[in-house]
Design a protein around this motif. Structure first.
Motif, PDB file in Angstrom:
ATOM      1  N   LEU A  82       0.823  -1.209   0.000  1.00 19.59           N
ATOM      2  CA  LEU A  82       0.000   0.000   0.000  1.00 19.59           C
ATOM      3  C   LEU A  82       0.858   1.261   0.000  1.00 19.59           C
ATOM      4  O   LEU A  82       0.585   2.225  -0.715  1.00 19.59           O
ATOM      5  CB  LEU A  82      -0.934   0.007   1.207  1.00 19.59           C
ATOM      6  N   SER A  83       1.906   1.248   0.811  1.00 25.54           N
ATOM      7  CA  SER A  83       2.771   2.420   0.925  1.00 25.54           C
ATOM      8  C   SER A  83       3.475   2.712  -0.395  1.00 25.54           C
ATOM      9  O   SER A  83       3.543   3.862  -0.844  1.00 25.54           O
ATOM     10  CB  SER A  83       3.795   2.210   2.044  1.00 25.54           C
ATOM     11  N   GLN A  84       4.005   1.674  -1.042  1.00 25.39           N
ATOM     12  CA  GLN A  84       4.722   1.869  -2.301  1.00 25.39           C
ATOM     13  C   GLN A  84       3.797   2.355  -3.407  1.00 25.39           C
ATOM     14  O   GLN A  84       4.165   3.214  -4.215  1.00 25.39           O
ATOM     15  CB  GLN A  84       5.417   0.569  -2.716  1.00 25.39           C
ATOM     16  N   GLU A  85       2.577   1.807  -3.457  1.00 24.14           N
ATOM     17  CA  GLU A  85       1.630   2.242  -4.477  1.00 24.14           C
ATOM     18  C   GLU A  85       1.215   3.693  -4.248  1.00 24.14           C
ATOM     19  O   GLU A  85       1.070   4.469  -5.195  1.00 24.14           O
ATOM     20  CB  GLU A  85       0.403   1.325  -4.473  1.00 24.14           C
ATOM     21  N   ALA A  86       1.012   4.076  -2.989  1.00 21.87           N
ATOM     22  CA  ALA A  86       0.660   5.462  -2.690  1.00 21.87           C
ATOM     23  C   ALA A  86       1.804   6.404  -3.056  1.00 21.87           C
ATOM     24  O   ALA A  86       1.582   7.496  -3.593  1.00 21.87           O
ATOM     25  CB  ALA A  86       0.304   5.596  -1.207  1.00 21.87           C
ATOM     26  N   GLU A  87       3.053   6.012  -2.754  1.00 19.10           N
ATOM     27  CA  GLU A  87       4.219   6.813  -3.127  1.00 19.10           C
ATOM     28  C   GLU A  87       4.276   7.014  -4.640  1.00 19.10           C
ATOM     29  O   GLU A  87       4.536   8.117  -5.131  1.00 19.10           O
ATOM     30  CB  GLU A  87       5.497   6.129  -2.643  1.00 19.10           C
ATOM     31  N   LYS A  88       4.011   5.947  -5.363  1.00 21.07           N
ATOM     32  CA  LYS A  88       4.060   6.015  -6.831  1.00 21.07           C
ATOM     33  C   LYS A  88       3.022   6.977  -7.368  1.00 21.07           C
ATOM     34  O   LYS A  88       3.302   7.811  -8.231  1.00 21.07           O
ATOM     35  CB  LYS A  88       3.835   4.624  -7.410  1.00 21.07           C
ATOM     36  N   ARG A  89       1.789   6.878  -6.836  1.00 18.48           N
ATOM     37  CA  ARG A  89       0.715   7.723  -7.330  1.00 18.48           C
ATOM     38  C   ARG A  89       0.994   9.203  -7.061  1.00 18.48           C
ATOM     39  O   ARG A  89       0.783  10.058  -7.922  1.00 18.48           O
ATOM     40  CB  ARG A  89      -0.610   7.322  -6.681  1.00 18.48           C
ATOM     41  N   ILE A  90       1.474   9.519  -5.859  1.00 24.43           N
ATOM     42  CA  ILE A  90       1.745  10.921  -5.532  1.00 24.43           C
ATOM     43  C   ILE A  90       2.943  11.442  -6.319  1.00 24.43           C
ATOM     44  O   ILE A  90       2.941  12.568  -6.822  1.00 24.43           O
ATOM     45  CB  ILE A  90       1.948  11.086  -4.017  1.00 24.43           C
ATOM     46  N   SER A  91       3.989  10.623  -6.461  1.00 21.67           N
ATOM     47  CA  SER A  91       5.176  11.052  -7.204  1.00 21.67           C
ATOM     48  C   SER A  91       4.831  11.407  -8.643  1.00 21.67           C
ATOM     49  O   SER A  91       5.388  12.340  -9.227  1.00 21.67           O
ATOM     50  CB  SER A  91       6.240   9.949  -7.175  1.00 21.67           C
ATOM     51  N   GLU A  92       3.895  10.670  -9.231  1.00 22.56           N
ATOM     52  CA  GLU A  92       3.492  10.933 -10.608  1.00 22.56           C
ATOM     53  C   GLU A  92       2.790  12.282 -10.741  1.00 22.56           C
ATOM     54  O   GLU A  92       2.766  12.865 -11.826  1.00 22.56           O
ATOM     55  CB  GLU A  92       2.572   9.811 -11.104  1.00 22.56           C
ATOM     56  N   LYS A  93       2.193  12.771  -9.641  1.00 21.63           N
ATOM     57  CA  LYS A  93       1.473  14.040  -9.686  1.00 21.63           C
ATOM     58  C   LYS A  93       2.378  15.249  -9.458  1.00 21.63           C
ATOM     59  O   LYS A  93       1.998  16.375  -9.742  1.00 21.63           O
ATOM     60  CB  LYS A  93       0.363  14.045  -8.623  1.00 21.63           C
ATOM     61  N   LEU A  94       3.576  15.022  -8.933  1.00 15.98           N
ATOM     62  CA  LEU A  94       4.491  16.116  -8.628  1.00 15.98           C
ATOM     63  C   LEU A  94       5.353  16.438  -9.836  1.00 15.98           C
ATOM     64  O   LEU A  94       5.735  15.552 -10.605  1.00 15.98           O
ATOM     65  CB  LEU A  94       5.381  15.733  -7.448  1.00 15.98           C
ATOM     66  N   ASP A  95       5.697  17.724 -10.007  1.00 13.79           N
ATOM     67  CA  ASP A  95       6.606  18.105 -11.078  1.00 13.79           C
ATOM     68  C   ASP A  95       8.011  17.581 -10.809  1.00 13.79           C
ATOM     69  O   ASP A  95       8.752  17.250 -11.735  1.00 13.79           O
ATOM     70  CB  ASP A  95       6.654  19.634 -11.215  1.00 13.79           C
ATOM     71  N   GLU A  96       8.375  17.533  -9.537  1.00 14.44           N
ATOM     72  CA  GLU A  96       9.716  17.068  -9.160  1.00 14.44           C
ATOM     73  C   GLU A  96       9.679  16.625  -7.705  1.00 14.44           C
ATOM     74  O   GLU A  96       8.953  17.195  -6.889  1.00 14.44           O
ATOM     75  CB  GLU A  96      10.725  18.207  -9.341  1.00 14.44           C
ATOM     76  N   VAL A  97      10.440  15.599  -7.373  1.00 13.65           N
ATOM     77  CA  VAL A  97      10.515  15.142  -5.992  1.00 13.65           C
ATOM     78  C   VAL A  97      11.891  14.530  -5.745  1.00 13.65           C
ATOM     79  O   VAL A  97      12.371  13.718  -6.523  1.00 13.65           O
ATOM     80  CB  VAL A  97       9.396  14.124  -5.672  1.00 13.65           C
TER      81      VAL A  97
END
Length: 252
Positions: A12-27
């Motif tokens: 769950l944590s990894q999938e949530a990280e992936k989804r949010i990272s895709e929405k950010l311009d840079e991280v």
């Protein structure tokens, strides 16, 4: 904790990280830790969610140096959770620690998004309305708990419009002392009247005494503010209806 529980949390944590990272311009870095297991997911529950991020660029000109957010126990949508998307069934209280650098603050203040959100405001000065239209603002963090602001506004009074620039040095409110204005200087224009200064101070007092702010579906209040040389540290209490897809709600 049993290994199978840890695997569920990790997924769950990894999938949530992936989804949010895709929405950010840079991280630079982001970590999400969901505390739950299959039984709790099936019951629509989780013990909490923590988010830690560094170097998050929400959109052009909007950057957060560091954020740490921790929710209380939450009620979640069990179906969405199985696919790594944490959706809250009820509003959730959370605490966030946010660090903004002086450079990041000034880039944000100059961005089109923030400039479009800057409100014009009217003051009643001895029965006459005086309007302020912000044009530019810069923030400097010299340390010692002080904030220096330099700004330009259009001042509209008695049918006339004129530019006005200022420099102000202030100390934000803390647990042990009220907000303090150490100095205020006019750097452009013909100056302002004592009556207008009094009206400005009253407006500032009203803004500082607002119990909470609301932006879209998020209500938040600043509980503490620490100022170090070049950086601003905020402790924020917030109520979330969702973990923001872009985390942009947490930087304002």
């Amino acid at each position: 904790m049993p290994d199978e529980h840890r695997l569920e949390e990790k997924f769950l944590s990894q999938e949530a990280e992936k989804r949010i990272s895709e929405k950010l311009d840079e991280v630079e870095q982001i970590e999400i830790d969901v505390k739950t297991d299959l039984l709790k997911i099936a019951q629509g529950q989780a013990d909490g969610v923590s988010v830690t991020g560094q170097g998050l660029v929400i959109q052009e000109g909007i950057r957060v140096q560091e954020i740490k957010l921790q929710t209380e126990s939450i009620a979640i949508n069990p179906f969405s959770a199985l696919f790594g998307q944490i959706e809250f069934n009820e509003p959730v209280n959370a605490i966030a620690r946010i660090i903004l650098t002086e450079i990041d603050i000034n880039c944000a203040l100059a961005s089109d998004f923030v400039r479009s959100q800057m409100p014009n405001f009217d003051l009643d000065v001895d029965g006459k309305i005086v309007s302020f239209e912000p044009e530019e603002i810069q923030v400097f963090l010299p340390g010692n708990g002080k904030i220096e602001c330099r700004g330009k506004v259009l001042l509209k009074e008695m049918g006339n419009t004129r530019p006005f620039a200022y420099t102000a040095l202030l100390r934000p409110r803390t647990h042990s002392q009220p907000a303090m204005l150490e100095s205020f200087h006019c750097t452009e224009g013909d100056g302002i009247s004592i009556e207008l200064v009094i009206a400005l101070m009253q407006k500032a007092k009203e803004l500082m005494n607002i119990p909470y702010f609301k932006w879209e579906d998020i209500a938040f209040s600043i509980k503490d503010m620490q100022i170090e040389t070049g950086s601003l540290i905020l402790m924020v209490e917030t109520q979330l209806k969702q973990i923001p897809a872009s985390l942009s709600e947490l930087s304002l």
